[in-house]
Design a protein around this motif. Structure first.
Motif, PDB file in Angstrom:
ATOM      1  N   GLY A  17       0.811  -1.205   0.000  1.00  0.00           N
ATOM      2  CA  GLY A  17       0.000   0.000   0.000  1.00  0.00           C
ATOM      3  C   GLY A  17       0.848   1.260   0.000  1.00  0.00           C
ATOM      4  N   LYS A  18       1.945   1.249   0.803  1.00  0.00           N
ATOM      5  CA  LYS A  18       2.814   2.419   0.868  1.00  0.00           C
ATOM      6  C   LYS A  18       3.534   2.648  -0.460  1.00  0.00           C
ATOM      7  CE  LYS A  18       3.543   2.907   5.810  1.00  0.00           C
ATOM      8  NZ  LYS A  18       2.799   4.170   5.808  1.00  0.00           N
ATOM      9  N   LEU A  19       3.943   1.556  -1.119  1.00  0.00           N
ATOM     10  CA  LEU A  19       4.565   1.686  -2.431  1.00  0.00           C
ATOM     11  C   LEU A  19       3.597   2.298  -3.434  1.00  0.00           C
ATOM     12  CD1 LEU A  19       6.745  -1.483  -3.136  1.00  0.00           C
ATOM     13  CD2 LEU A  19       7.457   0.902  -3.281  1.00  0.00           C
ATOM     14  N   GLN A  20       2.357   1.816  -3.373  1.00  0.00           N
ATOM     15  CA  GLN A  20       1.343   2.313  -4.296  1.00  0.00           C
ATOM     16  C   GLN A  20       1.010   3.770  -4.001  1.00  0.00           C
ATOM     17  OE1 GLN A  20      -2.257   0.001  -4.288  1.00  0.00           O
ATOM     18  NE2 GLN A  20      -2.721   0.499  -6.410  1.00  0.00           N
ATOM     19  N   GLU A  21       1.074   4.145  -2.719  1.00  0.00           N
ATOM     20  CA  GLU A  21       0.728   5.503  -2.326  1.00  0.00           C
ATOM     21  C   GLU A  21       1.887   6.483  -2.478  1.00  0.00           C
ATOM     22  OE1 GLU A  21      -0.607   5.125   1.662  1.00  0.00           O
ATOM     23  OE2 GLU A  21      -2.368   3.922   1.145  1.00  0.00           O
ATOM     24  N   ASN A  22       3.120   5.960  -2.573  1.00  0.00           N
ATOM     25  CA  ASN A  22       4.267   6.849  -2.723  1.00  0.00           C
ATOM     26  C   ASN A  22       4.133   7.642  -4.012  1.00  0.00           C
ATOM     27  OD1 ASN A  22       7.140   7.389  -3.915  1.00  0.00           O
ATOM     28  ND2 ASN A  22       7.434   7.156  -1.722  1.00  0.00           N
ATOM     29  N   TYR A  74       6.074   9.480  -5.798  1.00  0.00           N
ATOM     30  CA  TYR A  74       7.124   9.465  -6.821  1.00  0.00           C
ATOM     31  C   TYR A  74       7.180   8.124  -7.549  1.00  0.00           C
ATOM     32  CZ  TYR A  74       8.270  13.635  -4.226  1.00  0.00           C
ATOM     33  OH  TYR A  74       8.169  14.864  -3.612  1.00  0.00           O
ATOM     34  N   VAL A  75       7.067   7.030  -6.798  1.00  0.00           N
ATOM     35  CA  VAL A  75       7.049   5.705  -7.426  1.00  0.00           C
ATOM     36  C   VAL A  75       5.809   5.561  -8.298  1.00  0.00           C
ATOM     37  CG1 VAL A  75       6.883   3.224  -6.997  1.00  0.00           C
ATOM     38  CG2 VAL A  75       8.406   4.625  -5.599  1.00  0.00           C
ATOM     39  N   SER A  76       4.649   5.931  -7.755  1.00  0.00           N
ATOM     40  CA  SER A  76       3.403   5.778  -8.518  1.00  0.00           C
ATOM     41  C   SER A  76       3.357   6.736  -9.708  1.00  0.00           C
ATOM     42  CB  SER A  76       2.189   6.011  -7.619  1.00  0.00           C
ATOM     43  OG  SER A  76       2.175   7.320  -7.109  1.00  0.00           O
ATOM     44  N   THR A  77       3.956   7.919  -9.556  1.00  0.00           N
ATOM     45  CA  THR A  77       3.974   8.873 -10.666  1.00  0.00           C
ATOM     46  C   THR A  77       4.774   8.339 -11.845  1.00  0.00           C
ATOM     47  OG1 THR A  77       3.668  10.845  -9.295  1.00  0.00           O
ATOM     48  CG2 THR A  77       4.800  11.143 -11.384  1.00  0.00           C
ATOM     49  N   ILE A  78       5.942   7.778 -11.575  1.00  0.00           N
ATOM     50  CA  ILE A  78       6.759   7.211 -12.658  1.00  0.00           C
ATOM     51  C   ILE A  78       6.029   6.052 -13.316  1.00  0.00           C
ATOM     52  CG2 ILE A  78       8.873   5.920 -13.167  1.00  0.00           C
ATOM     53  CD1 ILE A  78      10.275   7.647 -11.063  1.00  0.00           C
ATOM     54  N   PHE A 112       0.397 -14.833  -0.055  1.00  0.00           N
ATOM     55  CA  PHE A 112      -0.053 -14.251   1.216  1.00  0.00           C
ATOM     56  C   PHE A 112      -1.142 -13.200   1.006  1.00  0.00           C
ATOM     57  CE2 PHE A 112       3.955 -16.143   2.331  1.00  0.00           C
ATOM     58  CZ  PHE A 112       3.725 -16.667   3.595  1.00  0.00           C
ATOM     59  N   GLY A 113      -1.697 -13.160  -0.202  1.00  0.00           N
ATOM     60  CA  GLY A 113      -2.785 -12.228  -0.471  1.00  0.00           C
ATOM     61  C   GLY A 113      -2.337 -10.808  -0.747  1.00  0.00           C
ATOM     62  N   ILE A 114      -1.027 -10.625  -0.960  1.00  0.00           N
ATOM     63  CA  ILE A 114      -0.471  -9.305  -1.253  1.00  0.00           C
ATOM     64  C   ILE A 114      -0.344  -9.171  -2.769  1.00  0.00           C
ATOM     65  CG2 ILE A 114       1.514  -7.777  -0.919  1.00  0.00           C
ATOM     66  CD1 ILE A 114       2.126  -9.559   1.605  1.00  0.00           C
ATOM     67  N   HIS A 115      -0.774  -8.053  -3.308  1.00  0.00           N
ATOM     68  CA  HIS A 115      -0.718  -7.839  -4.756  1.00  0.00           C
ATOM     69  C   HIS A 115       0.746  -7.724  -5.181  1.00  0.00           C
ATOM     70  CE1 HIS A 115      -1.621  -6.564  -8.768  1.00  0.00           C
ATOM     71  NE2 HIS A 115      -2.915  -6.439  -8.524  1.00  0.00           N
ATOM     72  N   GLY A 116       1.341  -8.873  -5.513  1.00  0.00           N
ATOM     73  CA  GLY A 116       2.770  -8.915  -5.828  1.00  0.00           C
ATOM     74  C   GLY A 116       3.162  -8.053  -7.002  1.00  0.00           C
ATOM     75  N   ALA A 117       2.270  -7.929  -7.990  1.00  0.00           N
ATOM     76  CA  ALA A 117       2.596  -7.141  -9.181  1.00  0.00           C
ATOM     77  C   ALA A 117       2.812  -5.674  -8.831  1.00  0.00           C
ATOM     78  CB  ALA A 117       1.495  -7.290 -10.222  1.00  0.00           C
ATOM     79  N   ILE A 118       2.027  -5.144  -7.895  1.00  0.00           N
ATOM     80  CA  ILE A 118       2.179  -3.739  -7.496  1.00  0.00           C
ATOM     81  C   ILE A 118       3.561  -3.507  -6.908  1.00  0.00           C
ATOM     82  CG2 ILE A 118       1.434  -2.014  -5.817  1.00  0.00           C
ATOM     83  CD1 ILE A 118      -1.406  -2.936  -6.230  1.00  0.00           C
ATOM     84  N   VAL A 119       3.985  -4.411  -6.027  1.00  0.00           N
ATOM     85  CA  VAL A 119       5.271  -4.258  -5.347  1.00  0.00           C
ATOM     86  C   VAL A 119       6.425  -4.389  -6.328  1.00  0.00           C
ATOM     87  CG1 VAL A 119       6.778  -5.183  -3.550  1.00  0.00           C
ATOM     88  CG2 VAL A 119       4.298  -5.128  -3.189  1.00  0.00           C
ATOM     89  N   VAL A 120       6.412  -5.465  -7.118  1.00  0.00           N
ATOM     90  CA  VAL A 120       7.552  -5.784  -7.984  1.00  0.00           C
ATOM     91  C   VAL A 120       7.605  -4.877  -9.212  1.00  0.00           C
ATOM     92  CG1 VAL A 120       8.598  -7.581  -9.414  1.00  0.00           C
ATOM     93  CG2 VAL A 120       7.653  -8.163  -7.173  1.00  0.00           C
ATOM     94  N   MET A 121       6.471  -4.710  -9.893  1.00  0.00           N
ATOM     95  CA  MET A 121       6.480  -3.945 -11.137  1.00  0.00           C
ATOM     96  C   MET A 121       6.759  -2.464 -10.903  1.00  0.00           C
ATOM     97  SD  MET A 121       6.242  -6.307 -13.259  1.00  0.00           S
ATOM     98  CE  MET A 121       6.289  -5.285 -14.728  1.00  0.00           C
TER      99      MET A 121
END
Length: 426
Positions: free
Chosen positions: A16-21, A23-27, A238-247
């Motif tokens: 969630g934090k990666l998705q909400e960041n 700068y990461v989400s903007t790129i 573990f029910g975590i959206h792996g694609a969001i984290v890795v991609m």
């Protein structure tokens, strides 16, 4: 709380934090916005550069026309990227995105070296495509972020020209942007001058040498790709959206690698990168889950599994896996987690080995839209052989899933029979 629950909760929080960041989400979002442009360029390259002699002879009179869109899309993607990234970032700060987008474009261009050459008695200045495509992509990301962040900083500090009441809103907004725009442009002009005096010669060359080449070297190795794939699959269990984290991390690297391949294919040269985002998509995205579908449909006896196979099959054909991940479920299922993690890695390694020994061609880096089905997604990467390889990997994945699914199928069948007996007795 158990370890599994704790891990899942923490993982969801990180995702969630990666998705909400911003700068990461903007790129990530900025690059996704350019997908239509990339697809246009990819199709142009494919249509103009398909290595079939009869086809090349046929299109010879119009080949330069077919190749024209690629020149101004794939070969200039950094320009589109800096605009979209700057625009997206400005919107996250609740600022009008148009001026920051133009500023990002200006800042990128002022950092781009201009070539000069003699043409007769004239000295000609030319902005070449050298840094406007894949080689300038990382610089575009950095410039889009920095120029917009500086603009937002100056606006928030009220370093603006305030017009008196009664001035039309459009004119007022223009003057609000004037001082921040001048300051940002001055900063990047100075930066350009500084880098021109270094051994790198330009900001683009510096970023490409120091950052982009090492990252592409790391991201372009098979073991890096395997590690990223293992992490993604592990998180999904573990029910975590792996694609969001890795991609979020590897998409910029893979996009640059794909673009280099596409440019080489257009030029009729050997493609420099074997391991790319396209390579991942061909071998890891379809066959594993379709193998599971085959086992569910044809090798199970429980009604539950057969029904889930029917429900999951259409999505799996188009690379959509959630119905099976959450329906079987694979999430929090230790038995199915094993083949779920292993099967895409096996497919990826088989594809890699067959490519290295020359049986399979290297994907051309086509930016295939999400949802393109199996076979077509392979064919669009430059060869029908890649589409065939996708199909042939399905039974490999089915063999990996088979023993694990059969164990669960036996349990389900026993439970269903027990339920039927109970229903009759009641």
């Amino acid at each position: 709380m158990s370890f599994i629950e704790t891990f899942s909760e923490k993982g969801q929080m990180i995702a969630g934090k990666l998705q909400e960041n911003r700068y990461v989400s903007t790129i990530s979002e900025g690059l996704m916005v350019t997908l239509p442009i990339m697809i246009i360029g990819a199709f142009s390259t494919l249509l103009s550069s398909m290595q079939i002699e009869a086809y090349q002879n046929l299109i010879l009179p119009i080949k330069h026309i077919l190749a024209l869109p690629a020149i101004f899309t794939t070969n200039a993607l950094a320009l589109y990227s800096v605009v979209s990234i700057a625009y997206k970032l400005a919107k996250t700060f609740n600022k009008d995105g148009l001026v920051p987008a133009f500023l990002g474009l200006f800042s990128f261009l002022v950092l781009t070296p201009v070539s000069q050459f003699k043409s007769g008695e004239l000295t000609v200045s030319a902005l070449t495509f050298d840094w406007l495509g894949a080689r300038g992509l990382f610089a575009a990301m950095i410039v889009g972020i920095l120029s917009t962040r500086l603009y937002v900083f100056f606006v928030d500090k009220n370093w603006t020209v305030k017009m008196p009441d009664g001035v039309p809103p459009t004119i007022s907004r223009t003057f609000v942007s004037l001082v921040p725009a001048v300051l940002v442009s001055a900063i990047f002009t100075v930066v350009s001058a500084i880098f021109s005096m270094t051994s790198f010669g330009s900001f683009h060359s510096f970023i490409y040498t120091i950052l982009q080449v090492p990252l592409q070297g790391l991201g372009g190795s098979i073991w890096s790709l395997v590690a990223a794939l293992l992490l993604m699959q592990f998180l999904w269990v573990f029910g975590i959206h792996g694609a969001i984290v890795v991609m979020a991390v590897i998409r910029p690297i893979m996009t640059a690698l794909d673009l280099e391949n596409l440019a080489a294919y257009q030029a009729g040269e050997a493609m420099p990168n074997l391991v790319t985002g396209s390579f991942w998509g061909i071998y890891a995205n379809f066959a594993p889950m379709l193998g599971l579908v085959i086992v569910l449909l044809f090798f199970t006896k429980s009604q539950q599994f057969k029904m889930l196979g029917k429900l999951g099959a259409p999505g799996a054909l188009f690379g959509i896996h959630e119905p099976l991940i959450f329906g079987l479920p694979i999430v929090m299922n230790p038995l199915l987690a094993i083949p779920y993690i292993i099967s895409p890695v096996v497919c990826l390694l088989i594809g890699y080995i067959l490519t290295v020994i020359g049986i399979l061609p290297i994907p051309i880096g086509m930016q295939v839209p999400f949802g393109a089905p199996i076979v077509l997604s392979g064919v669009l990467q430059g060869s029908w052989v890649l589409g065939l390889a996708q199909v042939l990997l399905i039974p490999v994945s089915a063999l990996i899933y088979y023993p694990f699914v059969k164990i669960l199928d036996k349990r389900n069948l026993e439970a269903e029979m027990t339920q039927k007996v109970a229903d009759k007795q009641s």
